[in-house]
Design a protein around this motif. Structure first.
Motif, PDB file in Angstrom:
ATOM      1  N   ALA A 145      -1.544   4.780  -6.844  1.00  0.00           N
ATOM      2  CA  ALA A 145      -1.903   4.687  -8.258  1.00  0.00           C
ATOM      3  C   ALA A 145      -3.407   4.863  -8.471  1.00  0.00           C
ATOM      4  O   ALA A 145      -3.833   5.583  -9.384  1.00  0.00           O
ATOM      5  CB  ALA A 145      -1.443   3.342  -8.824  1.00  0.00           C
ATOM      6  N   ILE A 146      -4.213   4.233  -7.633  1.00  0.00           N
ATOM      7  CA  ILE A 146      -5.668   4.343  -7.786  1.00  0.00           C
ATOM      8  C   ILE A 146      -6.157   5.722  -7.381  1.00  0.00           C
ATOM      9  O   ILE A 146      -7.022   6.312  -8.039  1.00  0.00           O
ATOM     10  CB  ILE A 146      -6.363   3.244  -6.955  1.00  0.00           C
ATOM     11  N   PHE A 147      -5.618   6.265  -6.300  1.00  0.00           N
ATOM     12  CA  PHE A 147      -6.038   7.586  -5.832  1.00  0.00           C
ATOM     13  C   PHE A 147      -5.710   8.663  -6.861  1.00  0.00           C
ATOM     14  O   PHE A 147      -6.462   9.630  -7.026  1.00  0.00           O
ATOM     15  CB  PHE A 147      -5.347   7.898  -4.502  1.00  0.00           C
ATOM     16  N   ASN A 148      -4.594   8.498  -7.564  1.00  0.00           N
ATOM     17  CA  ASN A 148      -4.175   9.483  -8.564  1.00  0.00           C
ATOM     18  C   ASN A 148      -4.637   9.149  -9.978  1.00  0.00           C
ATOM     19  O   ASN A 148      -4.259   9.846 -10.925  1.00  0.00           O
ATOM     20  CB  ASN A 148      -2.648   9.620  -8.560  1.00  0.00           C
ATOM     21  N   THR A 158     -11.481   7.821  -1.778  1.00  0.00           N
ATOM     22  CA  THR A 158     -11.088   6.999  -0.636  1.00  0.00           C
ATOM     23  C   THR A 158     -11.817   5.665  -0.638  1.00  0.00           C
ATOM     24  O   THR A 158     -11.215   4.605  -0.414  1.00  0.00           O
ATOM     25  CB  THR A 158     -11.370   7.749   0.676  1.00  0.00           C
ATOM     26  N   THR A 159     -13.117   5.693  -0.900  1.00  0.00           N
ATOM     27  CA  THR A 159     -13.894   4.454  -0.975  1.00  0.00           C
ATOM     28  C   THR A 159     -13.372   3.548  -2.086  1.00  0.00           C
ATOM     29  O   THR A 159     -13.186   2.332  -1.894  1.00  0.00           O
ATOM     30  CB  THR A 159     -15.375   4.768  -1.218  1.00  0.00           C
ATOM     31  N   LEU A 160     -13.130   4.134  -3.242  1.00  0.00           N
ATOM     32  CA  LEU A 160     -12.616   3.379  -4.387  1.00  0.00           C
ATOM     33  C   LEU A 160     -11.252   2.776  -4.082  1.00  0.00           C
ATOM     34  O   LEU A 160     -10.985   1.608  -4.394  1.00  0.00           O
ATOM     35  CB  LEU A 160     -12.537   4.306  -5.601  1.00  0.00           C
ATOM     36  N   THR A 161     -10.395   3.545  -3.456  1.00  0.00           N
ATOM     37  CA  THR A 161      -9.031   3.090  -3.163  1.00  0.00           C
ATOM     38  C   THR A 161      -9.027   1.981  -2.127  1.00  0.00           C
ATOM     39  O   THR A 161      -8.382   0.942  -2.301  1.00  0.00           O
ATOM     40  CB  THR A 161      -8.177   4.265  -2.685  1.00  0.00           C
ATOM     41  N   VAL A 162      -9.746   2.181  -1.026  1.00  0.00           N
ATOM     42  CA  VAL A 162      -9.749   1.187   0.058  1.00  0.00           C
ATOM     43  C   VAL A 162     -10.338  -0.137  -0.418  1.00  0.00           C
ATOM     44  O   VAL A 162      -9.762  -1.216  -0.169  1.00  0.00           O
ATOM     45  CB  VAL A 162     -10.535   1.732   1.266  1.00  0.00           C
TER      46      VAL A 162
END
Length: 277
Positions: A206-209, A77-81
């Motif tokens: 895309a980033i979350f997966n 979540t941190t990476l995606t946001v």
């Protein structure tokens, strides 16, 4: 006329049935397998479980290895946001400038944007750059990698959408005394809501997966992401299929919810500016 309507109705029914087979059947298989016991799940048959163990499996997945899945959700979540926020702001600015202002460097910028879409990512050179910058195995390094990989696509979307906004709005805001920063954030950016939602949903999913990115650029147990937690229940000698499919179910739910709620906005953002621009 009736024949055309009949053909259109048949095509529509076939499309709905094909969509159900392609999307809903695999999802139903995941849910049913996640609700089974270990021996039942190992059979890999599309059958109703003799007794539902979905909640027990979820509890086991969430508590395994000192709540590694929960830590992975926080990291993802941190990476995606962070990645999506930087991409939206930078891509909106670059797309606006490329569309509104003509200069000698525009062809060079356009070439770099297209190169970002065409040139495949290089794993070893990227790792070397991150190591030289001291960002390897760091969250900020992975964020920058995500931004670099997805920025070109986002710029093209924003540039196409900006083309559909009348230039008279820029001129009116300038006459009223708005500077470049205020013009963009107060006038232009609110009008970019459809494409902003499109970029957020597409890039967030895309980033979350993403599996290969964190695997190569963000190793370490403290940096684990949701996709890497799939290794917890699959090994060379033993695979806990019921827990593996439960983990897959937990990972699938957030992107699925985003697509369900923002489906119309995604289509609007992708098609806006397709004719004009």
């Amino acid at each position: 006329m009736k024949r055309k309507k009949l053909i259109g109705w048949i095509v529509g029914v076939v499309a709905v049935v094909a969509s159900v087979i392609v999307f809903l059947v695999p999802f139903a298989f995941i849910v049913l397998t996640a609700a089974k016991t270990g021996p039942e799940a190992a059979k890999f048959d599309f059958s109703w479980p003799t007794s539902w163990h979905l909640w027990e499996n979820i509890q086991t997945v969430l508590t395994v290895r000192q709540f590694v899945v929960l830590r992975a959700f926080i990291n993802s979540t941190t990476l995606t946001v962070a990645s999506v926020t930087i991409m939206v702001v930078l891509a909106a600015m670059v797309g606006y400038v490329l569309q509104r202002r003509r200069s000698r460097i525009n062809p060079l910028v356009n070439l770099l944007v297209m190169a970002g879409l065409i040139v495949p990512p290089a794993i070893v050179p990227t790792i070397w750059v991150l190591q030289e910058l001291g960002l390897f195995k760091q969250m900020i390094g992975m964020i920058l990698v995500n931004v670099a990989f997805g920025l070109s696509f986002c710029i093209l979307l924003f540039r196409a959408f900006v083309a559909s906004i009348p230039r008279e709005l820029d001129e009116a805001a300038t006459v009223d005394g708005a500077g470049p920063i205020r013009l963009f954030f107060s006038v232009i950016l609110p009008l970019l809501k459809p494409v902003v939602i499109t970029v957020i949903v597409v890039q967030a999913v895309a980033i979350f997966n993403d599996f290969t990115g964190p695997l190569y650029f963000l190793p370490g147990n403290e940096n684990v992401t949701v996709q890497l937690t799939l290794y917890n229940f699959q090994g060379q000698m033993l695979s806990q299929w019921h827990l593996l499919f439960t983990n897959i179910l937990l990972i699938t739910v957030p992107p699925l919810v985003m697509y369900i709620f923002f489906n119309r906005q995604i289509v609007a953002g992708m098609t806006s500016g397709a004719v004009k621009g």
